[in-house]
Write an enzyme that holds these catalytic residues in place. Sequence first.
Site, short mmCIF file in Angstrom:
data_model
loop_
_atom_site.label_atom_id
_atom_site.label_comp_id
_atom_site.label_asym_id
_atom_site.label_seq_id
_atom_site.Cartn_x
_atom_site.Cartn_y
_atom_site.Cartn_z
CG HIS A 1 -10.14 23.89 8.65
ND1 HIS A 1 -8.64 23.60 9.13
CD2 HIS A 1 -10.71 23.61 9.39
CE1 HIS A 1 -8.71 23.36 10.34
NE2 HIS A 1 -10.06 22.82 10.58
CE LYS B 1 15.54 -9.44 -8.29
NZ LYS B 1 16.17 -10.17 -9.20
CD GLU C 1 -6.25 24.22 6.26
OE1 GLU C 1 -6.74 25.50 6.41
OE2 GLU C 1 -6.49 23.37 7.31
CB CYS D 1 -9.46 25.68 12.93
SG CYS D 1 -10.88 25.05 13.30
CG LEU E 1 2.30 0.93 -4.40
CD1 LEU E 1 2.13 0.20 -5.38
CD2 LEU E 1 4.16 1.28 -4.44
N GLY E 2 1.24 5.79 -3.77
CA GLY E 2 0.90 6.85 -4.60
C GLY E 2 -0.47 6.70 -5.49
CB VAL F 1 8.79 12.56 -9.75
CG1 VAL F 1 8.93 11.98 -11.05
CG2 VAL F 1 7.50 12.45 -8.85
CB SER G 1 -0.82 -0.05 1.33
OG SER G 1 -0.04 -0.18 2.41
N1 GLN Z 1 -10.60 21.58 18.50
C1 GLN Z 1 -11.19 22.77 18.02
C2 GLN Z 1 -12.75 22.79 17.90
O1 GLN Z 1 -13.18 21.58 17.82
C3 GLN Z 1 -10.64 22.89 16.64
C4 GLN Z 1 -10.77 22.23 15.60
C5 GLN Z 1 -9.73 22.32 14.41
O2 GLN Z 1 -8.73 23.23 14.46
N2 GLN Z 1 -10.01 21.79 13.20
O3 GLN Z 1 -13.40 23.83 17.89
#
Ligand code: GLN
Length: 535
Positions: free
Chosen positions: A510, A188, A512, A380, A15-16, A242, A13
């Site tokens: 979040h 191999k 990100e 968060c 392997l990308g 890579v 497992s």
């Molecule tokens: N633990 C915090 C909360 O539940 C922050 C959660 C997080 O950073 N995703 O509010």
Amino acid sequence: MGKYIFITGGVVSSLGKGVVSASLGLLLRASGVGVSFLKFDPYLNRDAGTMNPHQHGEVFVTEDGAETDLDLGHYERFADVTLGRRSNVTTGQIYGSVLDRERRGDYDGATVQVVPHVVDAIKEAIVRAEAPEADVILVELGGTVGDIEGMPFVEAIRQFMLERGKGDAVLLHLALLPGLPAGDRELKTKPAQHSAQKLRECGLQMDFLLCRSETPMPEEARRKLALHTNVKPDRVIEVPDVRLIYDVPEHLRRQGLDRLLCSRLGLAHREPDLAPWRKFAVAAASPRKIRIAAVGKYSGMADCYKSLGEALLHAAAANGAGLDLDWLDAEALEAGDAPALLAGHSGLVVPGGFGYRGAEGKMRAIRWAREGKVPYLGLCYGLQCAVVEFARNVCGAAGAMSAEWAGDMELPSSDCWVTLLDNQGRATPRGGTLRLGSQPCRLAPGSRALAAYGADLIEERHRHRYEVNPEKTAILERNGMAVSGRHPEKGLVEIVELPGDQWFVATQAHPEFKSRPLRPHPLFLSFLRAAIAWK
Ligand code: GLN
């Protein structure tokens, strides 16, 4: 009706497969083919939400609030698509739905069995993954062919391919070609051959074999594999290690995988223009690097914060820099000389987290950034820590805490700066009960957040239970911490920042999860710009 590409793995497992599936998604989209994705995870958890990221990597949150496998992050980022809860299905969900139906009497007295009932439920999930914009749905099966828990999925794939027919479904298999360290590292082929046999035992013949190896695959190995696995030589594709994962799509394109797949599925294909992607891959590998510190509890495991590392890297590349991201262990900062450990970084990030462990170390880091005017981005938990640190060291509330950290202990109201709100309650059961998914936020005029986003009403994905205590916001503001983003209807604190020259912004969301290589997130772009200028 969409066409299907199934992707299985063999030999070992990790392997990308996720990156390969995501790369294929990118190539197909760039070739003019609409794509969507489905990831099957054969574990019994209903979703990844209750799983420790240390074991399973980041929990990726979708717009519609599903807590999913981190591979969905690869899919969204590479193929630049937005997925939802239908794109991640676990054994737990399948069995859950079958058992619910049994209780409702839907099976009309039948003996409920893995075949046909569980397998049928898996096939229904495959059909549900169709999306109006998708000509092709890429279905990745987690784990390795032959794993006991994956077998119902393999059987469902077999039946589905048989029912749909050759022109509508194709099977890709990714296997490892190990090189023995003691020898001359000759690759191999035997384990991959056995893996093909295992598939055949399950009634499946792969159409393409993708070979993961440390070094490029010699012609001889390709010939041998083609012969033994019953796959044409040009459909044996090499996937050597890579430098960065962003080089994988180009590697597959050079071997014509997108063209071969389209012709096999009868889809129109145009030569993909990967120039913007290539430009990003080169920038991401730039030797001129910006040094950022991230303080987490799961240090040493970048997979636990996968999307954060990616978002920072996208923003760095767009600012013409590579990323040197240092993961610092919050507990080491607690025990040691935090300023010395943090010195030399041009920016600090405190990402999401749960529980009290590491909170004091994270707050020491935030204090270092705040007092030294080092750019700070809180995500968060990183917002909650920033608020408590500010309460303690600026507002004079020495005992300030988050209700989460106090556990079962009742906090006096003077100490409770981050809290559970009435409507959130102390939730049982634990799974799926957080504030989840995309939520709106109104940004304050004149704020740094507004300048970064360039729009006053934004939406970001959430995953948390606790909120800044609304009774404390006036004290925060009086002492110089601005609430620059609020939920437009609920009034909840979404973003705080420190006015003035310092770049210090923390968000309850979040962001990100929404950053894409070619469309870096505005907040990350602004943070990185500040970090580069600060240096
Ligand atoms: N633990 C915090 C909360 O539940 C922050 C959660 C997080 O950073 N995703 O509010």
